[in-house]
Structures are given as structure tokens and as C-alpha cells.
Design a protein around this motif. Structure first.
Motif, PDB file in Angstrom:
ATOM      1  N   MET A  83       0.846  -1.189   0.000  1.00  0.00           N
ATOM      2  CA  MET A  83       0.000   0.000   0.000  1.00  0.00           C
ATOM      3  C   MET A  83       0.884   1.243   0.000  1.00  0.00           C
ATOM      4  O   MET A  83       1.759   1.398   0.838  1.00  0.00           O
ATOM      5  N   SER A  84       0.638   2.120  -0.949  1.00  0.00           N
ATOM      6  CA  SER A  84       1.504   3.286  -1.094  1.00  0.00           C
ATOM      7  C   SER A  84       1.198   4.326  -0.017  1.00  0.00           C
ATOM      8  O   SER A  84       0.174   4.268   0.657  1.00  0.00           O
ATOM      9  N   LEU A  85       2.107   5.296   0.108  1.00  0.00           N
ATOM     10  CA  LEU A  85       1.950   6.347   1.109  1.00  0.00           C
ATOM     11  C   LEU A  85       0.686   7.153   0.832  1.00  0.00           C
ATOM     12  O   LEU A  85      -0.066   7.503   1.743  1.00  0.00           O
ATOM     13  N   LEU A  86       0.456   7.406  -0.451  1.00  0.00           N
ATOM     14  CA  LEU A  86      -0.711   8.195  -0.849  1.00  0.00           C
ATOM     15  C   LEU A  86      -2.000   7.495  -0.417  1.00  0.00           C
ATOM     16  O   LEU A  86      -2.916   8.115   0.114  1.00  0.00           O
ATOM     17  N   GLU A  87      -2.018   6.164  -0.633  1.00  0.00           N
ATOM     18  CA  GLU A  87      -3.203   5.382  -0.260  1.00  0.00           C
ATOM     19  C   GLU A  87      -3.401   5.431   1.255  1.00  0.00           C
ATOM     20  O   GLU A  87      -4.512   5.543   1.747  1.00  0.00           O
ATOM     21  N   GLY A 133      -6.371  -9.284   3.634  1.00  0.00           N
ATOM     22  CA  GLY A 133      -4.980  -9.339   3.202  1.00  0.00           C
ATOM     23  C   GLY A 133      -4.131  -8.150   3.590  1.00  0.00           C
ATOM     24  O   GLY A 133      -3.063  -7.943   3.017  1.00  0.00           O
ATOM     25  N   ALA A 134      -4.598  -7.359   4.578  1.00  0.00           N
ATOM     26  CA  ALA A 134      -3.773  -6.235   5.024  1.00  0.00           C
ATOM     27  C   ALA A 134      -2.648  -6.769   5.895  1.00  0.00           C
ATOM     28  O   ALA A 134      -2.869  -7.640   6.726  1.00  0.00           O
ATOM     29  N   THR A 135      -1.444  -6.252   5.697  1.00  0.00           N
ATOM     30  CA  THR A 135      -0.339  -6.634   6.574  1.00  0.00           C
ATOM     31  C   THR A 135      -0.408  -5.780   7.829  1.00  0.00           C
ATOM     32  O   THR A 135      -1.110  -4.767   7.869  1.00  0.00           O
ATOM     33  N   ARG A 136       0.329  -6.186   8.824  1.00  0.00           N
ATOM     34  CA  ARG A 136       0.382  -5.431  10.069  1.00  0.00           C
ATOM     35  C   ARG A 136       0.880  -4.009   9.798  1.00  0.00           C
ATOM     36  O   ARG A 136       0.356  -3.037  10.340  1.00  0.00           O
ATOM     37  N   ALA A 137       1.881  -3.918   8.943  1.00  0.00           N
ATOM     38  CA  ALA A 137       2.472  -2.610   8.633  1.00  0.00           C
ATOM     39  C   ALA A 137       1.446  -1.675   8.003  1.00  0.00           C
ATOM     40  O   ALA A 137       1.401  -0.482   8.326  1.00  0.00           O
ATOM     41  N   ALA A 138       0.604  -2.207   7.122  1.00  0.00           N
ATOM     42  CA  ALA A 138      -0.385  -1.369   6.447  1.00  0.00           C
ATOM     43  C   ALA A 138      -1.377  -0.796   7.451  1.00  0.00           C
ATOM     44  O   ALA A 138      -1.748   0.378   7.381  1.00  0.00           O
ATOM     45  N   ILE A 139      -1.775  -1.636   8.415  1.00  0.00           N
ATOM     46  CA  ILE A 139      -2.740  -1.180   9.422  1.00  0.00           C
ATOM     47  C   ILE A 139      -2.108  -0.162  10.355  1.00  0.00           C
ATOM     48  O   ILE A 139      -2.682   0.885  10.653  1.00  0.00           O
ATOM     49  N   LEU A 140      -0.880  -0.443  10.773  1.00  0.00           N
ATOM     50  CA  LEU A 140      -0.172   0.492  11.647  1.00  0.00           C
ATOM     51  C   LEU A 140       0.008   1.830  10.957  1.00  0.00           C
ATOM     52  O   LEU A 140      -0.171   2.886  11.553  1.00  0.00           O
ATOM     53  N   GLY A 141       0.387   1.782   9.693  1.00  0.00           N
ATOM     54  CA  GLY A 141       0.591   3.013   8.922  1.00  0.00           C
ATOM     55  C   GLY A 141      -0.657   3.860   8.908  1.00  0.00           C
ATOM     56  O   GLY A 141      -0.600   5.075   9.129  1.00  0.00           O
ATOM     57  N   GLN A 142      -1.799   3.218   8.700  1.00  0.00           N
ATOM     58  CA  GLN A 142      -3.058   3.952   8.643  1.00  0.00           C
ATOM     59  C   GLN A 142      -3.346   4.662   9.969  1.00  0.00           C
ATOM     60  O   GLN A 142      -3.659   5.852   9.995  1.00  0.00           O
ATOM     61  N   PHE A 143      -3.208   3.931  11.081  1.00  0.00           N
ATOM     62  CA  PHE A 143      -3.513   4.528  12.378  1.00  0.00           C
ATOM     63  C   PHE A 143      -2.483   5.580  12.773  1.00  0.00           C
ATOM     64  O   PHE A 143      -2.805   6.585  13.403  1.00  0.00           O
ATOM     65  N   LEU A 144      -1.244   5.342  12.377  1.00  0.00           N
ATOM     66  CA  LEU A 144      -0.183   6.306  12.681  1.00  0.00           C
ATOM     67  C   LEU A 144      -0.466   7.632  11.988  1.00  0.00           C
ATOM     68  O   LEU A 144      -0.439   8.702  12.607  1.00  0.00           O
ATOM     69  N   VAL A 145      -0.761   7.553  10.708  1.00  0.00           N
ATOM     70  CA  VAL A 145      -1.016   8.778   9.950  1.00  0.00           C
ATOM     71  C   VAL A 145      -2.257   9.476  10.492  1.00  0.00           C
ATOM     72  O   VAL A 145      -2.283  10.697  10.641  1.00  0.00           O
ATOM     73  N   GLU A 146      -3.268   8.676  10.838  1.00  0.00           N
ATOM     74  CA  GLU A 146      -4.499   9.259  11.365  1.00  0.00           C
ATOM     75  C   GLU A 146      -4.232  10.031  12.653  1.00  0.00           C
ATOM     76  O   GLU A 146      -4.627  11.189  12.797  1.00  0.00           O
ATOM     77  N   ALA A 147      -3.543   9.378  13.589  1.00  0.00           N
ATOM     78  CA  ALA A 147      -3.275  10.002  14.886  1.00  0.00           C
ATOM     79  C   ALA A 147      -2.349  11.204  14.724  1.00  0.00           C
ATOM     80  O   ALA A 147      -2.565  12.257  15.327  1.00  0.00           O
TER      81      ALA A 147
END
Lengths: 412, 243
Positions: A1-5, A329-343
């Protein structure tokens, strides 16, 4: 998953629950703004006091007649019970100034009394009348604003001239300039030759409500030729103040025939360092800043707890969503990235708004103090709030992301 | 069923929840092989272990004991990253409770597996629209789940399961929360997928659903107790009389 996504997904998360996002934003904003602004107010008041110290002059000593309680300085009628020591008189001041002390630049004698002062139309009670010499205007903080000071010749001739404070000038002559006008001090007529420049209030007395006249005239008309009330001693520099104090003490003991080792009772004079009082004030301003900082830190903490709470609820609420995403099929990193950017986005946005609010707030005078923003407080407040938000946004998300999808799906 | 390649193989699968005396043994030794293009129904009463089996098949959980080969690869050996890849590429999962993300449109929900699969945005949209068209929801793509009926939501979920062209489609009680009309719609879609050659595994306790499958396996108390073939591989479901 790209940074933009990731960014797009995070922004969707933020905009979906607007109330929650706004509350988080507000918590961070208030915390950050409070820290910056309260520290700025504390800093501002400390700077104000420092300015006051500089204004009062750090190179002067004040010698006051009498050492203890109950001494009625000023009035010449008071009889000294102790015959062995002499009183602080104009003669003593003259001798002190001509003694050739190495660290003493000038000695300004002063007598004080309080009298009724009036113009033809207005009368003011209990105005402080100061009798002194012309160097009063160079040594102390009282400067002549308009007109001129009286001269040494005026002192010699005991001329009926006066320099008056700006407040008293406006009170007595509300319509025009007081310069050249005559005022009546307890019945005697004085010509106003100068008006003092307005001084900031030092909290002790109204420095702008005074009448300053030649010491000889004041002694002759009001106080008598006995003891004077104070002498202001100007040292050659602020570093020389302690040396000057020592010299003045030795000289005065000699002039007043006072021996501190054998004498009983009170000393005939006391010496105070002008800046001592204000250093105390500066120290209290410092503790005031620390106190304000503590209050601000608490508000940041409370704001942080609010953010933490919102973030924890968010993640708990969304553990199921995390389960769904993992099942897809989300990896742990993809989920962490989403919450990190959100917070990070939420708290950073709140923090920046807080900084803006604080900078706007710092433009106003708060409770008589002009806030001065401390440079380090901005990154500090911003950093702490973002760190709290990101940690508590990401940590529970990391736990949820580490679960097997079925565990996350079964929660709630 | 001659010579068809196995898509998944279970060998001696045991699964238990909890430990020690409180342990619940949900599966007690399951051996099962599913071949490519088959349409398998796993049937059993509640508590029989069928949901546990489904979660293991979907890689949502890892068996405490036994081997699970998916396309010849032992899944229990994989790490988090590789498992995520398997879930993304090989498996399309349809849940009983749909499990759509409420704040995303139908289209975004269907695009989600492609997003994690690293498909670029324009291609993602194309594939997702195609999948939604296939389940008959081409006119509902911008609706959020709460604006859709249960049957429509499940069709979105099927589209999401299909969009990555997975090796196997798993459906856990896909009609459990649906009315009869929606049930027919969903089963119709599964039938046509089977016709198109997809491997499908459905879990159900309804005979009507099981009747659509080519092969029915019964499970009871964590063990397989029956294995019946309704019709040969690839034969249309219509030839089978509904019980």
C-alpha cells in the motif's frame, strides 16, 4: 500500500467521525495553547520586572536615617535621646560627598514631607514633597520631562522653585501646561520650572505624584534644619556597589561618631541596595513563571488524556475493522501506517491550531502583562502533544494488528 | 472426479480453544481434500466445529495441530506477511454478517483487497466495477452499506471476495442473515461462479443451501461424519432435485 493510499485512508478515517476528530483536535489545541501562552505570560512579567530593575538603576544605594522602629525621620523637632551619636544631616551628606571615596560618584541628600499642594483652582492633599539637590535628577530615576531642573544656585539661594510629577501637573492644571505657573505648597508659593517624565509604577508609591524643590527651601519652610531622611549614593558602577557600601559605612560611622562594636541600641542609619528589593521581586516572578508552567503542563496532560481516551475508544471500536482488513490481506504494517497517519494528522493539526491560537493570544495584554512567547515552548508543547496522540493512537492499533484476524473480528 | 488437482488439503487437523482442563476441542482430527472447481458444502449443527474449520480454511486462525496445504503450500509455516499475501491472493471470504466497512462506499469496500494487493488505482476501480456488475449492483456502487439491504450487502461482500480472482471462495453461512428472496439471489450467484469454474466452499446448516453444492461433507463434534457427492464436478446445479 503506497503512502498516498495510506494518507487517503487516514483522511477518510478522520472525516468520517467528525465529532470525535473535532474533540481530539480541541483537546490538543487547548493543551498546546495553554502551555505556550501561560509560559509567555510568566516570561513577560519576569521581563517587565527586569526592565523595572534596569530603570531604577542598579548602581545606587539608599542611606536612611534611623535603624529601627519608631524613628520619625524628617521632622527636625525630634530630639535624639542618645547624645553620643549624631544625626544624619545635610552637613554629613556634604562631608560624605567631599570625602573623596573611591567608589562613590555622587551623594544626593533628601528630605521628605507630605503636604497640601494647590493651584488657584485645584487642591491636592498629602502630596509627597521632596527637598533635594539638582543631581537628584541625574542619579535617581526621576528625570525632567519638560522645562528644566532647578540649579545649584537655586539651592544656595533657597529659591521657591519646584519640579513637579506628571500626575500632579495634570491634576493641578487640567487645562494647560503647568510650566511657569505657580503652585501653593502649604501656603508658600512656588514657581513650576520643570515637569518630571512619567515613570512606570514600581508598586511602592506613586512616583508621578510628587513635588521636588531645593533642599534648602524645604528645610527652611517645612522640615527644619535637623536630620535629613535619606541620601542616595551613586556608585561608580553597578559592580562597585558593594565597595561603595563599605566605604560609606566606614565614613558615616566616623562622621556620626558611631562605633558598631560598642554601641547599644539602633544604628543611626541603614543602607539598602536599591536593586535588592527588585531582585526579590524578580525571584518571585521566576517562581510565578514556574507555577504557570506547572498549571500549563497539567492542562497539556489533561488534554493528552483526552486525546488518549479518544484514541483508545477509536481503536477498540475499530478492532473489528482491523480484523476485516486483515482478513482481506492487510499486513500489520499497512494497518499500523493507517492509524499512525491518522493520529499524527489529528494531533499535529490540533497542535498547529493551538500554536496559532497562542500566538494570537500573546498579542494581547493579559492582566497588565504583555506575554513574551518563549522560543522553546512551541516545539515542546507541539512535540509532547503529538507524541501522546501518536503513541496512544498507534499502541492499541499495534496490539489489534498483531492479533489473528479471527480474534479481532470476534471483538465487539 | 478423476485426476482433478487438489486446491486444499487438511491432514489431521486438531483445534482447541483455551488450555488445560478448560480447553474446548473444536476439531478432533479432520482430513479433507478439495479439488479445483469443486463446490463443497460443509454442513453440521451449531457447535459441531464447522465455523472453526472455516476460519482455519480462510487463514483467519491457525490450527493447534495438523497440516493445512493451500495450493500445495503449508500455511502453518508462513509468517504474518506471507499469510496476509495468501489471504489477499488465494482466498475470498464471505462472512455471515457481511463485515463491510460501514464508512466506505460499496465500491471502496470492493476495492479494499486490491488496495492491499498493490493494484494501482485506475485498475482497481475497473476490477471492482466489474465485480459489482457481476453481482448485479452496478447501480449501487456509491452507496454505503447502511443504505443497502441485507441481500445487497452480501452481494457487495461476494463481489469483494471475487475481485482478486482468488483460488478459492469461502462462504461462512452466507445466507444466514438473509430473507428467502435474497438467499435465492446469493445462491444463484454462487451457482454461476461454480459454473464458471471457481472452487467454492460453503458452510451452512440449511439443507436448501447444501443442495446447491456438488459435494456435501457433514461434521459433528469436531469430526467428519459424512461425505456425499450430489453430482459430478462441473454439472449444473439445476439437475439436482432440491430436498
Amino acid at each position: 500500500m503506497s503512502l498516498l493510499e495510506t494518507l487517503r485512508s487516514a483522511f477518510r478515517g478522520i472525516t468520517t467521525n467528525k465529532l470525535r476528530s473535532v474533540l481530539t483536535l480541541l483537546g490538543v489545541m487547548i493543551g498546546v495553547a495553554a502551555v505556550i501562552l501561560l509560559l509567555a505570560v510568566g516570561n513577560g512579567s519576569a521581563q517587565q520586572i527586569n526592565a523595572l530593575i534596569t530603570q531604577l538603576g542598579t548602581n545606587t544605594l539608599t542611606v536612611r536615617a534611623g535603624g529601627g522602629f519608631g524613628f520619625s525621620g524628617g521632622s527636625g523637632g525630634s530630639a535624639a535621646s542618645d547624645t553620643s551619636t549624631k544625626k544624619l544631616t545635610l552637613d554629613v551628606a556634604d562631608r560624605l560627598s567631599h570625602a573623596g571615596l573611591g567608589h562613590v560618584k555622587a551623594v544626593v541628600p533628601q528630605v521628605d514631607t507630605s503636604l497640601t499642594v494647590s493651584s488657584t483652582s485645584v487642591s491636592e492633599n498629602d502630596v509627597s514633597l521632596i527637598g533635594t539637590t539638582p543631581n537628584y535628577f541625574t542619579v535617581t530615576t526621576a528625570k525632567v520631562g519638560s522645562g528644566s531642573a532647578f540649579t545649584t544656585a537655586d539651592v544656595t539661594s533657597a529659591a521657591k522653585v519646584a519640579v513637579i510629577g506628571s500626575t500632579i501637573a495634570t491634576k493641578l492644571f487640567p487645562t494647560g501646561s503647568a510650566l511657569g505657573q505657580t503652585i501653593s505648597v502649604d501656603g508658600s508659593t512656588f514657581t513650576v520650572v520643570g515637569i518630571l517624565a512619567s515613570q512606570s509604577d514600581n508598586g511602592l508609591s506613586d512616583a508621578n505624584s510628587v513635588v521636588v524643590a531645593p533642599i534648602s527651601r524645604v528645610q527652611r519652610s517645612y522640615t527644619g534644619f535637623g536630620a535629613i531622611s535619606t541620601m542616595t549614593v551613586e556608585a561608580t558602577s553597578s559592580a562597585d556597589v558593594p565597595a561603595a557600601q563599605g566605604e560609606v559605612e566606614v565614613m558615616l560611622d566616623q562622621l556620626l561618631a558611631y562605633d558598631p562594636t560598642t554601641a547599644t541600641g539602633n544604628a543611626p542609619y541603614t543602607i539598602t541596595d536599591q536593586s535588592q528589593l527588585l531582585q526579590t521581586a524578580a525571584a518571585s516572578a521566576q517562581s510565578f513563571t514556574v507555577l504557570l508552567g506547572a498549571v500549563a503542563a497539567i492542562s497539556l496532560l489533561v488534554g493528552g488524556i483526552g486525546v488518549t481516551n479518544v484514541m483508545l475508544v477509536t481503536v477498540t471500536e475499530r478492532t473489528r475493522e482491523i480484523g476485516i482488513r486483515k482478513a482481506l490481506g492487510a499486513t500489520r504494517a499497512a494497518i499500523l501506517g493507517q492509524f499512525l497517519v491518522e493520529a499524527a494528522t489529528l494531533t499535529l493539526l490540533g497542535g498547529v491550531l493551538g500554536v496559532i491560537a497562542a500566538l494570537i493570544g500573546a498579542g494581547f495584554t493579559i492582566n497588565g502583562t504583555k506575554p513574551v512567547v518563549l522560543g522553546y515552548s512551541v516545539p515542546l508543547a507541539l512535540g509532547v502533544s503529538v507524541a501522546i496522540g501518536v503513541f496512544f493512537g498507534v499502541y492499541p492499533a499495534a496490539r489489534a494488528a498483531a492479533m489473528r484476524p479471527i480474534q479481532a473480528l470476534r471483538s465487539i | 472426479m478423476t485426476g482433478a488437482a487438489p486446491v486444499l488439503e487438511l491432514r489431521g487437523i486438531h483445534h482447541s480453544y483455551g488450555t488445560g482442563e478448560a480447553a474446548v476441542h473444536a476439531l478432533r482430527g479432520i482430513d479433507l481434500t478439495v479439488v479445483r472447481g469443486d463446490y463443497l458444502a460443509i454442513m453440521g449443527p451449531s457447535g459441531s466445529g464447522k465455523s472453526t474449520l472455516m476460519n482455519l480454511l480462510g487463514c483467519l486462525d491457525i490450527a493447534t495441530q495438523g497440516q493445512y496445504l493451500l495450493g500445495g503450500v503449508d500455511v502453518s509455516e508462513l509468517d504474518d506477511r506471507a499469510l496476509a499475501r495468501v489471504r489477499n491472493r488465494q482466498i475470498g471470504f464471505v462472512f455471515q454478517s457481511f463485515n463491510l466497512i460501514a464508512r466506505m462506499t460499496a465500491l471502496a469496500n470492493v476495492e479494499l483487497p486490491l488496495l492491499y494487493g498493490g493494484v494501482r488505482s485506475s485498475r482497481r476501480r475497473e476490477l471492482a466495477l466489474e465485480a459489482l456488475d457481476m453481482v448485479g449492483l452496478a447501480d449501487r456502487v456509491t452507496h454505503r452499506p447502511q443504505a443497502l439491504s441485507g441481500g445487497q450487502q452480501q452481494r457487495v461482500a461476494i463481489a469483494r471476495a471475487l475481485v482478486t480472482s482468488p483460488t478459492i471462495v469461502l462462504a461462512d453461512e452466507p445466507t444466514g442473515n438473509l430473507d428467502s428472496q435474497s438467499t435465492d439471489d446469493v445462491l444463484g450467484i454462487l451457482d454461476s461462479l461454480s459454473q464458471a469454474g471457481r472452487t467454492i466452499v460453503v458452510i451452512t446448516h440449511e439443507d436448501a443451501v447444501g443442495a446447491h453444492a456438488a459435494r456435501v461433507v457433514s461434521i459433528r463434534d469436531g469430526l467428519l461424519v459424512g461425505d456425499r457427492r450430489n453430482r459430478p464436478l462441473g454439472a449444473p446445479a439445476e439437475t439436482v432435485a432440491v430436498a
